[in-house]
Scaffold this motif. Structure first.
Motif, short mmCIF file in Angstrom:
data_model
loop_
_atom_site.label_atom_id
_atom_site.label_comp_id
_atom_site.label_asym_id
_atom_site.label_seq_id
_atom_site.Cartn_x
_atom_site.Cartn_y
_atom_site.Cartn_z
N SER A 288 54.82 51.04 35.75
CA SER A 288 54.56 52.04 34.72
C SER A 288 53.73 53.18 35.31
CB SER A 288 53.82 51.41 33.54
OG SER A 288 53.47 52.39 32.57
N LYS A 289 54.21 54.39 35.16
CA LYS A 289 53.50 55.56 35.66
C LYS A 289 52.30 55.86 34.77
CE LYS A 289 56.71 56.81 38.79
NZ LYS A 289 56.49 57.01 40.23
N THR A 290 51.14 56.10 35.38
CA THR A 290 49.94 56.46 34.63
C THR A 290 49.40 57.83 35.01
OG1 THR A 290 48.42 55.45 36.23
CG2 THR A 290 49.31 54.02 34.50
N GLY A 291 49.67 58.26 36.24
CA GLY A 291 49.14 59.54 36.71
C GLY A 291 47.69 59.48 37.14
N VAL A 292 47.04 58.32 36.98
CA VAL A 292 45.65 58.14 37.39
C VAL A 292 45.63 57.89 38.90
CG1 VAL A 292 43.55 56.79 37.08
CG2 VAL A 292 45.07 57.21 35.13
N PRO A 293 44.91 58.70 39.69
CA PRO A 293 45.01 58.62 41.15
C PRO A 293 44.58 57.29 41.76
CG PRO A 293 43.19 60.05 40.48
CD PRO A 293 44.00 59.78 39.25
N LEU A 294 43.72 56.53 41.08
CA LEU A 294 43.25 55.25 41.64
C LEU A 294 43.99 54.05 41.03
CD1 LEU A 294 39.41 55.88 41.99
CD2 LEU A 294 41.20 56.09 43.71
N ASP A 295 45.01 54.31 40.22
CA ASP A 295 45.90 53.25 39.77
C ASP A 295 46.96 53.02 40.84
OD1 ASP A 295 44.57 52.84 37.43
OD2 ASP A 295 46.05 53.82 36.14
N LEU A 296 47.08 51.77 41.28
CA LEU A 296 48.02 51.46 42.36
C LEU A 296 48.92 50.29 41.96
CD1 LEU A 296 45.54 51.58 45.39
CD2 LEU A 296 46.93 53.44 44.48
N ALA A 297 50.18 50.39 42.28
CA ALA A 297 51.15 49.33 42.01
C ALA A 297 51.82 48.91 43.31
CB ALA A 297 52.19 49.80 41.00
N ILE A 298 52.03 47.62 43.46
CA ILE A 298 52.75 47.09 44.63
C ILE A 298 54.19 46.84 44.24
CG2 ILE A 298 52.93 45.21 46.29
CD1 ILE A 298 49.94 44.74 45.99
N GLN A 299 55.09 47.46 44.94
CA GLN A 299 56.51 47.12 44.80
C GLN A 299 56.89 46.25 45.98
OE1 GLN A 299 59.36 50.09 43.50
NE2 GLN A 299 57.74 51.62 43.33
N GLY A 300 57.38 45.05 45.69
CA GLY A 300 57.69 44.11 46.76
C GLY A 300 56.70 42.96 46.77
N ASP A 301 56.45 42.43 47.96
CA ASP A 301 55.61 41.25 48.11
C ASP A 301 54.14 41.62 48.33
OD1 ASP A 301 57.91 39.69 47.96
OD2 ASP A 301 58.21 39.72 50.13
N GLY A 302 53.27 40.68 48.00
CA GLY A 302 51.87 40.84 48.36
C GLY A 302 50.91 41.00 47.20
N PHE A 303 49.62 40.97 47.56
CA PHE A 303 48.52 41.07 46.59
C PHE A 303 47.45 41.98 47.17
CE2 PHE A 303 50.41 36.88 46.30
CZ PHE A 303 50.53 36.64 44.94
N PHE A 304 46.71 42.63 46.28
CA PHE A 304 45.45 43.25 46.68
C PHE A 304 44.42 42.14 46.81
CE2 PHE A 304 47.44 46.62 44.00
CZ PHE A 304 47.65 47.56 45.01
N LYS A 305 43.46 42.35 47.70
CA LYS A 305 42.42 41.35 47.92
C LYS A 305 41.10 41.90 47.40
CE LYS A 305 40.55 38.46 51.67
NZ LYS A 305 40.63 38.19 53.13
N VAL A 306 40.44 41.13 46.53
CA VAL A 306 39.18 41.58 45.95
C VAL A 306 38.10 40.52 46.18
CG1 VAL A 306 40.29 43.03 44.22
CG2 VAL A 306 39.79 40.65 43.68
N GLN A 307 36.84 40.98 46.13
CA GLN A 307 35.71 40.09 46.39
C GLN A 307 34.62 40.38 45.37
OE1 GLN A 307 33.32 40.90 49.96
NE2 GLN A 307 33.37 38.72 50.44
N ASP A 308 34.10 39.33 44.74
CA ASP A 308 33.01 39.55 43.79
C ASP A 308 31.68 39.62 44.52
OD1 ASP A 308 32.16 36.94 44.34
OD2 ASP A 308 32.99 36.10 42.51
N ARG A 309 30.61 39.83 43.79
CA ARG A 309 29.30 40.02 44.41
C ARG A 309 28.76 38.76 45.06
NH1 ARG A 309 26.23 43.95 39.96
NH2 ARG A 309 27.73 45.68 40.13
N ASP A 310 29.32 37.61 44.70
CA ASP A 310 28.91 36.34 45.33
C ASP A 310 29.74 36.01 46.56
OD1 ASP A 310 26.95 35.89 43.38
OD2 ASP A 310 28.42 34.99 42.03
N GLY A 311 30.66 36.91 46.90
CA GLY A 311 31.49 36.70 48.08
C GLY A 311 32.76 35.92 47.84
#
Length: 273
Positions: free
Chosen positions: A89-112
């Protein structure tokens, strides 16, 4: 045999309750960005072999022939996630990102603690770090938090940031002259996605990182100004929910009928006694 049939039906009803819970969870998350629908797999509790004696009055079946198997019922085996592509879905927000295909974004909380997500709704926090909606740091290909100090970079808004198909963040200056490349967002994948478990909020981790380690994703394209919606199909889930309810009602009627037969048999026994 009556009690055996009731036992099989009861196990089936328990499995249907689990299935209905999963369907309800999918419907509740139909608007959760990056959510992947859940599904249950089932297994037979026990498959009994049926045999037929080849000799009259051979009650011990010394000379017998196998004629097939009969299931003693089924039960829930495993909960899996269907990592099929959701609608972009298009949002036009520059920091909204979508992955087409395989994979995940990797995130880390403050506890690591590490998690993997397809939810690319990101923002810049007060420490000039790229974070998700829960404040978890988005990591680059070298597992570092992504720093985006707008003022220090000499730009006025995140709209001046360009994120290309392979996740490279850059600043385009003077119509393409003097571009500044920044960090590259990491996109990771796993060889066995059936091993993934949900942490909620469209975040997942592998059950065993040694047996199923993260791998750099190879078949993906990042689209800036867009998000990936849940891959839950409302119509399909509602149809499945109706079918589950009908099957549950059928088994419930069966158990009530068999219970009535048992009650009648007990009453007859009492009269004869």
């Amino acid at each position: 045999m009556i009690s055996r049939g009731m036992e099989i039906a009861a196990k089936g009803m328990m499995s249907l309750i689990d299935a209905q819970d999963v369907l309800a969870h999918n419907l509740a998350n139909v608007n959760t960005t990056g959510y992947k629908k859940e599904a249950l797999t089932f297994k037979s509790v026990y498959n009994a072999m049926l045999t037929e004696s080849q000799t009259p009055n051979d009650y011990k079946y010394r000379n017998s022939e196998d004629i097939g198997r009969i299931s003693m019922g089924s039960q829930t085996h495993k909960l899996v996630h269907e990592f099929l592509q959701g609608t972009i879905s298009k949002t036009g927000v520059p920091l909204d990102l979508a992955i087409q295909g395989d994979g995940f974004f990797k995130v880390q909380d403050r506890d690591g603690n590490i998690a993997y997500t397809r939810n690319g709704t990101f923002m810049i926090n007060s420490q000039n770090l790229l974070v998700d909606s829960e404040g978890c740091y988005v990591l680059d290909v070298e597992n570092r938090p992504i720093q985006l100090n707008i003022r220090a970079l000499g730009i006025t808004t995140p709209k001046d940031l360009t994120i290309n198909e392979d996740g490279l963040i850059s600043i385009v200056r003077d119509g393409g002259n003097g571009n500044t490349n920044l960090q590259r967002i990491g996109v990771w994948d796993f060889s066995n996605k059936e091993d993934m478990i949900s942490l909620g909020k469209a975040k997942y981790i592998p059950k065993d990182t040694e047996l199923n380690p993260e791998l750099p994703s190879e078949k993906f394209v990042i689209e800036q100004g867009a998000i990936e919606l849940s891959n839950t199909n409302v119509v399909n889930e509602m149809i499945n929910s109706i079918n589950v309810s009908r099957n549950y009602e059928t088994l419930s009627k069966f158990i009530k009928e068999k219970a009535s037969h048992i009650s009648a048999a007990i009453n007859v026994g009492r009269l004869r006694g």
